[in-house]
Design an enzyme around this catalytic site. Structure first.
Site, PDB file in Angstrom:
ATOM      1  N   ASP A  29      -0.572  -2.968  -7.192  1.00 49.34           N
ATOM      2  CA  ASP A  29      -0.844  -2.197  -5.986  1.00 49.34           C
ATOM      3  C   ASP A  29      -2.224  -1.554  -6.115  1.00 49.34           C
ATOM      4  O   ASP A  29      -2.608  -1.053  -7.175  1.00 49.34           O
ATOM      5  CB  ASP A  29       0.227  -1.119  -5.779  1.00 49.34           C
ATOM      6  CG  ASP A  29       0.201  -0.531  -4.370  1.00 49.34           C
ATOM      7  OD1 ASP A  29       1.153  -0.784  -3.616  1.00 49.34           O
ATOM      8  OD2 ASP A  29      -0.773   0.178  -4.033  1.00 49.34           O
ATOM      9  N   HIS A  99       7.705  -7.031   1.025  1.00 46.07           N
ATOM     10  CA  HIS A  99       7.316  -6.879  -0.378  1.00 46.07           C
ATOM     11  C   HIS A  99       8.243  -5.903  -1.068  1.00 46.07           C
ATOM     12  O   HIS A  99       8.787  -4.992  -0.448  1.00 46.07           O
ATOM     13  CB  HIS A  99       5.859  -6.403  -0.495  1.00 46.07           C
ATOM     14  CG  HIS A  99       5.549  -5.179   0.306  1.00 46.07           C
ATOM     15  ND1 HIS A  99       5.278  -5.221   1.649  1.00 46.07           N
ATOM     16  CD2 HIS A  99       5.481  -3.873  -0.039  1.00 46.07           C
ATOM     17  CE1 HIS A  99       5.048  -4.003   2.103  1.00 46.07           C
ATOM     18  NE2 HIS A  99       5.168  -3.147   1.096  1.00 46.07           N
TER      19      HIS A  99
END
Ligand code: AMP
Ligand code: ZN
Length: 116
Positions: A29, A99
């Site tokens: 991320d 996700h």
């Protein structure tokens, strides 16, 4: 399709990938919320869990198993980790390509606490 995670899956925009196969990709991320913060995505564009169909059942299972593998490879499987899917507005979903977040590497504290 103008989707940032489709482009990451296709390698059209850069990401720090840690795993990919013909159906799934895992990458860091860009704004980590824990020492380990990975995102697990299918190559197939599914906007959110609300948009997954019965024929996506195997793919959804692959996402979970990829999350576990990513945790193992990151060395946090033993200490523990949290897998999160944000679905829709109230959950704060920002990227509408389904996700899983994999978070760990520290004590994450309680997710579910009684309301005051
Ligand atoms: P969500 O709120 O569940 O939709 O989370 C979307 C996540 O995607 C956020 O944690 C963002 O930091 C992350 N993100 C957005 N753009 C990128 C990018 N280009 N590379 C990696 N992570 C990203
Ligand atoms: Zn997409």
């Amino acid at each position: 399709m103008n989707c940032i995670f489709c482009k990451i899956a296709a390698g059209e925009i850069p990401s720090r990938k840690v795993y990919e196969d013909d159906q799934v990709a895992v990458f860091h991320d860009i704004q980590p919320q824990a020492p380990v913060h990975l995102l697990v995505i299918p190559r197939k564009h599914i906007a959110s869990l609300n948009d997954a169909a019965p024929e996506d059942a195997e793919l959804l299972g692959r996402l979970l198993l990829a999350a576990r593998k990513a945790a193992e490879d990151a060395g946090i499987a033993g200490s523990g980790y949290r897998v999160i899917n944000n679905c829709g507005k109230d959950a704060g979903q920002v990227v509408f390509h389904i996700h899983l977040h994999v978070l760990g590497g520290e004590d994450l504290g309680p997710l579910l606490a009684p309301r005051a």
